[in-house]
Design a protein around this motif. Structure first.
Motif, PDB file in Angstrom:
ATOM      1  N   HIS A 106       0.912  -1.186  -0.042  1.00 43.01           N
ATOM      2  CA  HIS A 106       0.165  -0.278   0.116  1.00 43.01           C
ATOM      3  C   HIS A 106       0.853   1.308  -0.091  1.00 43.01           C
ATOM      4  CE1 HIS A 106      -3.604  -2.464   0.983  1.00 43.01           C
ATOM      5  NE2 HIS A 106      -2.885  -2.930   1.696  1.00 43.01           N
ATOM      6  N   GLY A 107       2.332   1.041   0.155  1.00 41.42           N
ATOM      7  CA  GLY A 107       2.782   2.351   0.197  1.00 41.42           C
ATOM      8  C   GLY A 107       3.249   2.704   1.560  1.00 41.42           C
ATOM      9  N   LYS A 108       2.384   2.511   2.522  1.00 39.54           N
ATOM     10  CA  LYS A 108       2.523   2.791   3.769  1.00 39.54           C
ATOM     11  C   LYS A 108       1.762   1.852   4.832  1.00 39.54           C
ATOM     12  CE  LYS A 108      -1.192   6.173   3.027  1.00 39.54           C
ATOM     13  NZ  LYS A 108      -1.351   7.715   2.722  1.00 39.54           N
ATOM     14  N   PRO A 109       2.104   1.571   6.126  1.00 40.34           N
ATOM     15  CA  PRO A 109       1.259   0.695   6.872  1.00 40.34           C
ATOM     16  C   PRO A 109      -0.221   1.228   7.297  1.00 40.34           C
ATOM     17  CG  PRO A 109       3.545   1.151   7.786  1.00 40.34           C
ATOM     18  CD  PRO A 109       3.066   2.178   6.514  1.00 40.34           C
ATOM     19  N   TRP A 110      -0.206   2.544   7.829  1.00 41.36           N
ATOM     20  CA  TRP A 110      -1.496   2.977   8.222  1.00 41.36           C
ATOM     21  C   TRP A 110      -2.079   3.831   6.899  1.00 41.36           C
ATOM     22  CZ3 TRP A 110       2.468   2.501  11.622  1.00 41.36           C
ATOM     23  CH2 TRP A 110       2.205   1.603  12.607  1.00 41.36           C
ATOM     24  N   GLY A 111      -3.403   3.777   6.981  1.00 42.89           N
ATOM     25  CA  GLY A 111      -4.090   4.402   5.943  1.00 42.89           C
ATOM     26  C   GLY A 111      -4.705   5.870   6.198  1.00 42.89           C
ATOM     27  N   LYS A 112      -5.598   6.444   5.655  1.00 46.15           N
ATOM     28  CA  LYS A 112      -6.155   7.876   5.714  1.00 46.15           C
ATOM     29  C   LYS A 112      -7.652   7.846   6.513  1.00 46.15           C
ATOM     30  CE  LYS A 112      -4.698  11.479   4.832  1.00 46.15           C
ATOM     31  NZ  LYS A 112      -4.081  12.329   5.461  1.00 46.15           N
ATOM     32  N   LYS A 113      -7.946   6.665   6.688  1.00 42.69           N
ATOM     33  CA  LYS A 113      -9.460   6.223   7.450  1.00 42.69           C
ATOM     34  C   LYS A 113      -9.546   7.159   8.708  1.00 42.69           C
ATOM     35  CE  LYS A 113     -11.367   2.826   4.307  1.00 42.69           C
ATOM     36  NZ  LYS A 113     -10.141   2.961   3.277  1.00 42.69           N
ATOM     37  N   LEU A 114     -10.632   7.411   9.148  1.00 41.95           N
ATOM     38  CA  LEU A 114     -10.685   8.100  10.484  1.00 41.95           C
ATOM     39  C   LEU A 114     -10.360   6.990  11.656  1.00 41.95           C
ATOM     40  CD1 LEU A 114     -13.783  10.271  10.160  1.00 41.95           C
ATOM     41  CD2 LEU A 114     -11.371  10.993  10.603  1.00 41.95           C
ATOM     42  N   CYS A 115     -10.831   5.540  11.258  1.00 39.87           N
ATOM     43  CA  CYS A 115     -10.257   4.474  12.056  1.00 39.87           C
ATOM     44  C   CYS A 115      -9.173   3.920  11.469  1.00 39.87           C
ATOM     45  CB  CYS A 115     -11.509   3.769  12.480  1.00 39.87           C
ATOM     46  SG  CYS A 115     -12.725   4.187  13.685  1.00 39.87           S
ATOM     47  N   GLU A 116      -7.982   4.385  11.471  1.00 39.38           N
ATOM     48  CA  GLU A 116      -6.824   3.893  10.776  1.00 39.38           C
ATOM     49  C   GLU A 116      -6.484   2.583  11.630  1.00 39.38           C
ATOM     50  OE1 GLU A 116      -5.387   5.053  14.385  1.00 39.38           O
ATOM     51  OE2 GLU A 116      -6.535   6.446  12.973  1.00 39.38           O
ATOM     52  N   ASP A 117      -6.945   2.480  12.781  1.00 43.39           N
ATOM     53  CA  ASP A 117      -6.477   1.205  13.542  1.00 43.39           C
ATOM     54  C   ASP A 117      -7.267   0.053  12.993  1.00 43.39           C
ATOM     55  OD1 ASP A 117      -9.055   2.212  14.285  1.00 43.39           O
ATOM     56  OD2 ASP A 117      -8.461   2.599  16.652  1.00 43.39           O
ATOM     57  N   TYR A 118      -8.836   0.262  12.887  1.00 43.51           N
ATOM     58  CA  TYR A 118      -9.299  -0.963  12.374  1.00 43.51           C
ATOM     59  C   TYR A 118      -8.993  -1.347  10.942  1.00 43.51           C
ATOM     60  CZ  TYR A 118     -13.338  -3.998  11.722  1.00 43.51           C
ATOM     61  OH  TYR A 118     -14.025  -5.127  11.410  1.00 43.51           O
ATOM     62  N   GLU A 119      -8.870  -0.321  10.176  1.00 44.33           N
ATOM     63  CA  GLU A 119      -8.116  -0.299   8.794  1.00 44.33           C
ATOM     64  C   GLU A 119      -6.975  -1.247   8.920  1.00 44.33           C
ATOM     65  OE1 GLU A 119      -7.031   2.228   4.846  1.00 44.33           O
ATOM     66  OE2 GLU A 119      -7.278   3.089   6.781  1.00 44.33           O
ATOM     67  N   LEU A 120      -6.235  -0.873   9.569  1.00 45.85           N
ATOM     68  CA  LEU A 120      -4.760  -1.549   9.660  1.00 45.85           C
ATOM     69  C   LEU A 120      -5.052  -3.164   9.797  1.00 45.85           C
ATOM     70  CD1 LEU A 120      -1.540  -1.572  10.067  1.00 45.85           C
ATOM     71  CD2 LEU A 120      -2.167  -1.776  12.514  1.00 45.85           C
ATOM     72  N   GLY A 121      -6.071  -3.618  10.795  1.00 47.55           N
ATOM     73  CA  GLY A 121      -6.420  -4.741  11.179  1.00 47.55           C
ATOM     74  C   GLY A 121      -6.756  -5.560   9.804  1.00 47.55           C
ATOM     75  N   LEU A 122      -7.937  -4.999   9.200  1.00 45.92           N
ATOM     76  CA  LEU A 122      -8.443  -5.453   7.975  1.00 45.92           C
ATOM     77  C   LEU A 122      -7.243  -5.820   6.829  1.00 45.92           C
ATOM     78  CD1 LEU A 122     -11.824  -3.450   7.669  1.00 45.92           C
ATOM     79  CD2 LEU A 122     -11.262  -5.725   8.700  1.00 45.92           C
ATOM     80  N   ASN A 123      -6.381  -4.830   6.734  1.00 40.95           N
ATOM     81  CA  ASN A 123      -5.324  -4.842   5.827  1.00 40.95           C
ATOM     82  C   ASN A 123      -4.459  -6.077   6.021  1.00 40.95           C
ATOM     83  OD1 ASN A 123      -6.315  -2.937   4.136  1.00 40.95           O
ATOM     84  ND2 ASN A 123      -4.928  -1.464   5.092  1.00 40.95           N
TER      85      ASN A 123
END
Length: 629
Positions: free
Chosen positions: A281-298
């Motif tokens: 993805h180019g970076k571990p954490w994304g831009k969503k407001l719940c970047e924590d839950y997004e990380l887990g899904l990725n």
């Protein structure tokens, strides 16, 4: 066995919902209007699914509470780094860093100052004087204040360079994320290193259970009156109940379905997993407001395993202010809605079992379910009253409504009050547990407010990240007037440093390290004392005072030792208000003592590490004849 029981319960709940909503005539006669029949069927399905899900949570969680599966491992087998994103966290950051470093000597703490406008960075720099495992990452405009995910990504790049390129080393390096008010329990790293967690090489990320550290505070809103403080106490306790029962139960169920989600506080991920996400993805954490839950899904989309630990926890500050709580939860709700975009990738990836896909999809559908309930139930009730007023107000119809409400609306939420009493080891009484369960019904229905606001923000394109204010924000420091007896005592007997060195085999460096460790631990000690007094817990207050008094005597902090003794005497007299009044005195003297030690430690370490001056080379002397006058 559990799957069969769940299926049986689902069928029974569905039949009961069909009878109540479709056949009793409460919402009108079935078969007369198509749109009403569809609405009743939707409500029936929603009610049956909700009851089945709650029953499954209760069964799974109760088994875990009675027979925990987690076990400890060796934390020294791994390397540990925690990232602490900060924006204007002057009021809490010292305590967080202090707690992490004093509990875990091998842990590196990286504070990410996201262009704070207060003294956050200076507080961290002051701690860095005492501890070389405390690091500051400063972000400035225009890169700063663009979201928590960006701050974490910036820290990832710096920590990645610090660890180096050895693949084996990177795989055994674990990166944690703490909120600026987050405290890890003393067994956290041991449980994270256990065979069910990072002791298993295939585990990519682990989430800790979350507790509320101010759950015992008697005056969570000190500037307000009794009523607002009573409401604040209920809100704080309900947040603790939420995270330690229903949220924890969801995560325990997700351990079985293979879909454990990451939270913003207490998430830990292998550095090698963050590397893999960066490669994709180019970076571990994304831009969503719940970047924590997004990380887990990725991480799940990569086919990696996530895990949840109940036997250790991270504590954070609960919010006693309704408006701040709604603002916080609205952001979380909107962030979870944004994460629905990850569902197609999870379905295509083929890494999740059917039960895992079902769990994630049901969780993502919660906003839609909430909206259906919000619209359908009032609409059908109004329609039932309008079409047959006399029939609606019959005793049998009202009894049906009351019984249906108790079974479908009250019981699934009220039961968690009793579960909370069990998981807290009897921290609340039986009557209070029942009361909390009933309060949970109201608290859960605040979710309708969150999701309505979150939906409106999403529809109107508002995706800005608003930081939740801390409880201590805006509080003015209390002016402290020291007594003559305290003024007469020295802040610090500097000769105590030499005495310590003499006791430690004559090594000045060990003496300096000892007082530096005392200074780093001071924010933890004073915070522990403050929470104990806030909770009006005499035993906890006595222990906290003893820690301050004894440790102060060891480093020669005479004035602080005497202030702690005065506080202890007030406690022995049972004067709680006097204890509250004395607390700012202890805190002020402690901070002044730490400031003095900071200067001494800086100078003494510089002298220890400075190379000795070379002796001046002797010059050749010549005999010179001096004529006599």
């Amino acid at each position: 066995m559990r799957t069969a029981l769940t299926a049986v319960l689902a069928v029974l709940y569905a039949l009961l919902a069909v009878v109540v909503f479709g056949l009793t005539g409460v919402f009108g006669e079935f078969g007369e209007q198509l749109w009403r029949d569809v609405a009743v069927l939707l409500l029936t399905v929603v009610a049956a699914c909700a009851l089945t899900y709650v029953s499954l949570l209760l069964m799974t969680f109760w088994q875990e509470v009675r027979s925990p599966h987690g076990s400890a491992g060796d934390p020294e087998a791994l390397q540990w780094h925690v990232l602490v994103p900060c924006r204007d966290e002057e009021s809490v950051i010292a305590e967080t860093v202090s707690a992490a470093r004093t509990s875990f000597p091998s842990l590196h703490v990286w504070v990410i100052d996201d262009a704070s406008e207060d003294a956050t960075a200076q507080v961290v720099r002051d701690l860095m004087v005492f501890d070389d495992r405390v690091h500051l990452i400063s972000r400035v405009a225009p890169e700063a204040r663009t979201g928590k995910g960006d701050a974490l990504n910036a820290a990832y790049r710096i920590v990645s360079a610090h660890v180096g390129g050895d693949e084996e080393e990177r795989h055994r390096t674990v990166i944690g994320v703490l909120d600026a008010d987050g405290f890890l329990s003393d067994n956290a790293l041991a449980m994270l290193a256990g065979p069910e967690s990072f002791g298993e090489a295939s585990t990519g990320a682990v989430q800790l259970e979350v507790w509320m550290k101010n759950r015992g505070d008697r005056r969570p809103r000190p500037a307000d009156g009794r009523l607002r403080n009573a409401i604040g106490r209920v809100l704080v306790r309900m947040q603790d109940l939420e995270f330690r029962t229903t949220n924890s139960a969801m995560q325990v169920l997700r351990v079985r379905t293979g879909t454990v989600g990451m939270g913003g506080n207490g998430q830990f991920t292998r550095l090698s997993v963050l590397d893999a996400l960066t490669a994709e993805h180019g970076k571990p954490w994304g831009k969503k407001l719940c970047e924590d839950y997004e990380l887990g899904l990725n991480i799940l989309a990569q086919g990696m395993r996530t895990h949840y630990v109940r036997q250790a926890h991270v504590s954070q500050e609960a919010l006693p202010f309704t408006r701040r709580l709604i603002t916080q939860r609205t952001r979380w709700a909107q962030g979870n809605m944004e994460c629905a975009s990850a569902l197609p990738g999870l379905r295509r990836g083929g890494h999740l079992r059917p039960s895992g896909l079902a769990e994630i999809h049901y969780f993502m559908l919660q906003p839609l379910v909430m909206m259906l309930n919000l619209v359908l139930i009032p609409l059908l009730l109004v329609l039932g009253v309008a079409e047959d007023p006399a029939g609606f107000w019959r005793a049998s119809t009202l009894l049906t409504l009351v019984l249906a409400g108790l079974f479908f609306l009250v019981l699934p939420y009220a039961v968690w009050g009793l579960v909370y009493r069990r998981v807290t080891g009897g921290e609340v009484s039986w009557p209070l547990a029942v009361g909390l369960g009933l309060c949970n019904l109201v608290y859960v229905y605040l979710t309708y407010v969150y999701y309505v606001r979150a939906t409106w923000r999403a529809v109107t394109g508002r995706t800005g990240w608003a930081k939740t204010r801390r409880n201590a924000d805006g509080r003015a420091p209390v002016a402290v007037q020291l007594s003559a007896a305290l003024e007469a005592l020295p802040l610090m007997r500097l000769e105590a440093l030499e005495e310590l060195a003499a006791e430690l085999e004559g090594r000045s460096d060990l003496g300096i390290d000892f007082v530096a460790g005392w200074a780093v631990m001071w924010p933890t000690r004073t915070a522990r004392l403050e929470r104990a007094i806030a909770a009006e817990d005499p035993l906890a207050i006595r222990d906290a005072i003893g820690s301050v008094r004894v440790s102060s005597a060891m480093v020669g902090a005479d004035r602080l030792e005497r202030a702690a003794t005065d506080l202890e005497q007030a406690l022995e007299r049972g004067e709680m208000e006097a204890c509250r009044a004395q607390l700012p005195v202890v805190d002020a003297i402690g901070r002044e003592t730490v400031d003095l030690l900071r200067r001494e430690v800086s100078v003494r370490r510089e002298l220890l590490h400075s190379p000795p001056r070379a002796e001046a080379a002797p010059t050749a002397a010549r005999m010179v004849t001096v004529p006599r006058s």
